[in-house]
Structure formats: structure tokens, C-alpha cells
Enzyme design. Structure first.
Site, PDB file in Angstrom:
ATOM      1  N   HIS A  87      -0.556  -1.457  -2.201  1.00 38.53           N
ATOM      2  CA  HIS A  87       0.856  -1.444  -2.556  1.00 38.53           C
ATOM      3  C   HIS A  87       1.412  -0.035  -2.357  1.00 38.53           C
ATOM      4  O   HIS A  87       0.660   0.924  -2.199  1.00 38.53           O
ATOM      5  CB  HIS A  87       1.043  -1.787  -4.040  1.00 38.53           C
ATOM      6  CG  HIS A  87       0.449  -3.066  -4.494  1.00 38.53           C
ATOM      7  ND1 HIS A  87       1.194  -4.215  -4.662  1.00 38.53           N
ATOM      8  CD2 HIS A  87      -0.812  -3.396  -4.868  1.00 38.53           C
ATOM      9  CE1 HIS A  87       0.420  -5.189  -5.114  1.00 38.53           C
ATOM     10  NE2 HIS A  87      -0.802  -4.715  -5.244  1.00 38.53           N
ATOM     11  N   GLU A 114      -2.071   1.018  -5.925  1.00 33.87           N
ATOM     12  CA  GLU A 114      -0.722   1.508  -5.627  1.00 33.87           C
ATOM     13  C   GLU A 114      -0.829   2.903  -5.032  1.00 33.87           C
ATOM     14  O   GLU A 114      -1.556   3.753  -5.559  1.00 33.87           O
ATOM     15  CB  GLU A 114       0.122   1.590  -6.907  1.00 33.87           C
ATOM     16  CG  GLU A 114       0.457   0.261  -7.522  1.00 33.87           C
ATOM     17  CD  GLU A 114       1.690  -0.402  -6.920  1.00 33.87           C
ATOM     18  OE1 GLU A 114       2.239   0.138  -5.934  1.00 33.87           O
ATOM     19  OE2 GLU A 114       2.087  -1.462  -7.437  1.00 33.87           O
ATOM     20  N   HIS A 156       0.446  -5.745   0.312  1.00 29.52           N
ATOM     21  CA  HIS A 156       1.312  -6.592  -0.491  1.00 29.52           C
ATOM     22  C   HIS A 156       2.283  -7.356   0.420  1.00 29.52           C
ATOM     23  O   HIS A 156       2.579  -8.532   0.198  1.00 29.52           O
ATOM     24  CB  HIS A 156       2.070  -5.725  -1.496  1.00 29.52           C
ATOM     25  CG  HIS A 156       2.562  -6.462  -2.686  1.00 29.52           C
ATOM     26  ND1 HIS A 156       3.449  -5.915  -3.575  1.00 29.52           N
ATOM     27  CD2 HIS A 156       2.303  -7.711  -3.165  1.00 29.52           C
ATOM     28  CE1 HIS A 156       3.716  -6.792  -4.536  1.00 29.52           C
ATOM     29  NE2 HIS A 156       3.034  -7.886  -4.305  1.00 29.52           N
ATOM     30  N   ASP A 203       5.769  -3.518   1.088  1.00 24.76           N
ATOM     31  CA  ASP A 203       4.847  -2.391   0.900  1.00 24.76           C
ATOM     32  C   ASP A 203       3.409  -2.695   1.336  1.00 24.76           C
ATOM     33  O   ASP A 203       3.019  -3.852   1.330  1.00 24.76           O
ATOM     34  CB  ASP A 203       4.883  -1.926  -0.559  1.00 24.76           C
ATOM     35  CG  ASP A 203       4.500  -3.010  -1.567  1.00 24.76           C
ATOM     36  OD1 ASP A 203       5.047  -4.120  -1.485  1.00 24.76           O
ATOM     37  OD2 ASP A 203       3.663  -2.725  -2.441  1.00 24.76           O
TER      38      ASP A 203
END
Length: 194
Positions: A35, A123, A162, A172
Site C-alpha cells: 500500500h 504501507e 492494493h 496504491d
């Protein structure tokens, strides 16, 4: 866990426990979803991402925060622009990162949903247009090596974005993520199984 396996906290990460997790319904970790996040959008290095993942985001601190402060989301890891790794959820637990999504599992020859049940979420602090830093790629590779050693089902074909698993909702980590460079670093790390 009581099975003799160490817990799923990466020792090189700074631990910031999120309440937004729960037990996995089955003992399977076989997918890694990448992500990108920046809060506020396009701004880096502030405390807002950690606040979001720990339910402490103050809605009136920025107009955008008012639209997301109610969300209960998390990821297993956040890799900051300087390469710092922050871990929010034990990898043996289910983090709430993928949302409505689906993924074609080539090994099972089926579409799978409820990806949080068997996936890990990483992330990267960034957005669709700003190139990610070398430090982020290097830390990402270190995290992937650790995860691969921990979960034998993970391999390069089971690392996705993602955007790939939720293409109508998400973009993303976006075109700014250099997949070729990431794979080059993985290869250079001598991960014969990746």
C-alpha cells in the site's frame, strides 16, 4: 503463540500496537499486499498515519481528517520515507488493511476474497506520484526477507499491490512504485525462493 514459534513482531521495527486487528480465522499467511499512504494527502513525516492506525486521528486538525477519522483500519507495517519501519499488528494477527478486494490465487486456481484473513499489509509512506526512497525499498526488502523466513507460503508471485486487488477503489502504491527496482533488490538479496 504457544507453538514454540516467536511472536510476529519484527525486532527491527518500532512497535506501535493498533487495536484494529483480530485473530486470523485460519493458520494461513500466504499473501503480501503493498500500500501507500500519506496524511494529509501528499504530505510526509507527520504523526497522522500512526494516529489513524491507533484510532487517535483528530478530525478537526485537517479538512481531510474529518472524512477518515471514523475509520478503523491498520496495517502490519509502515515504512517511512527515511526507511524507519513501524509495526502496528503482530503478523500472526489479522490487520484491517485490504478492505473489499479479491485476488486470483494461481495455486488454488480460484478467486479469493476476505484477503485480510490470510494476507499481510505493508504501507509505504508515499503517494501515486512521488518516487519512493531508496531507504524505503531497502527496508521493504528486509521486511520481506523476514516474512519469507517466517511464512513459507510467501513467494514473489504472492506479493501484490492494493490497486491490483481493489482496482475500482484503490490506486496504491501507484505508478511511483518501481516494481523492477524492488524485484532487483530482492534478487540481489539471494532469495532463491522469491
Amino acid at each position: 503463540m504457544d507453538n514454540g514459534k516467536p511472536d510476529g513482531w519484527y525486532k527491527q521495527a518500532r512497535k506501535v500496537a493498533s487495536p484494529n486487528c483480530d485473530p486470523r480465522p485460519a493458520d494461513e499467511v500466504s499473501l503480501l499486499v503493498l500500500h501507500a499512504i500519506s496524511l494529509p494527502p501528499g504530505q510526509f513525516s507527520g504523526p497522522a498515519i500512526e494516529a489513524l492506525f491507533t484510532n487517535q486521528l483528530v478530525a478537526d486538525e485537517h479538512p481531510y481528517f474529518a472524512t477518515i477519522a471514523h475509520l478503523r483500519v491498520s496495517a502490519h507495517f509502515l515504512i517511512r520515507r527515511d526507511g524507519e519501519c513501524v509495526q502496528f499488528v503482530d503478523t500472526d494477527q489479522r490487520a484491517w488493511h485490504a478492505g473489499r478486494s479479491r485476488w486470483w490465487d494461481k495455486q488454488r486456481m480460484e478467486w479469493r476474497q476476505a484477503l485480510n484473513d490470510f494476507s499481510l499489509g505493508v504501507e509505504l509512506e508515499g503517494d501515486d506520484t512521488t518516487p519512493f526512497t531508496r531507504a524505503q525499498y531497502h527496508m521493504l526488502v528486509e521486511v520481506v526477507i523476514w516474512l519469507k523466513n517466517r511464512y513459507s507460503a510467501l513467494n514473489v508471485s504472492r506479493i501484490t499491490s492494493h490497486a491490483h486487488v481493489a482496482p475500482l477503489r484503490k490506486t496504491d502504491p501507484g505508478p511511483a512504485f518501481d516494481w523492477a527496482y524492488f524485484h532487483q533488490l530482492l534478487s540481489a538479496s539471494d532469495l532463491d525462493a522469491l
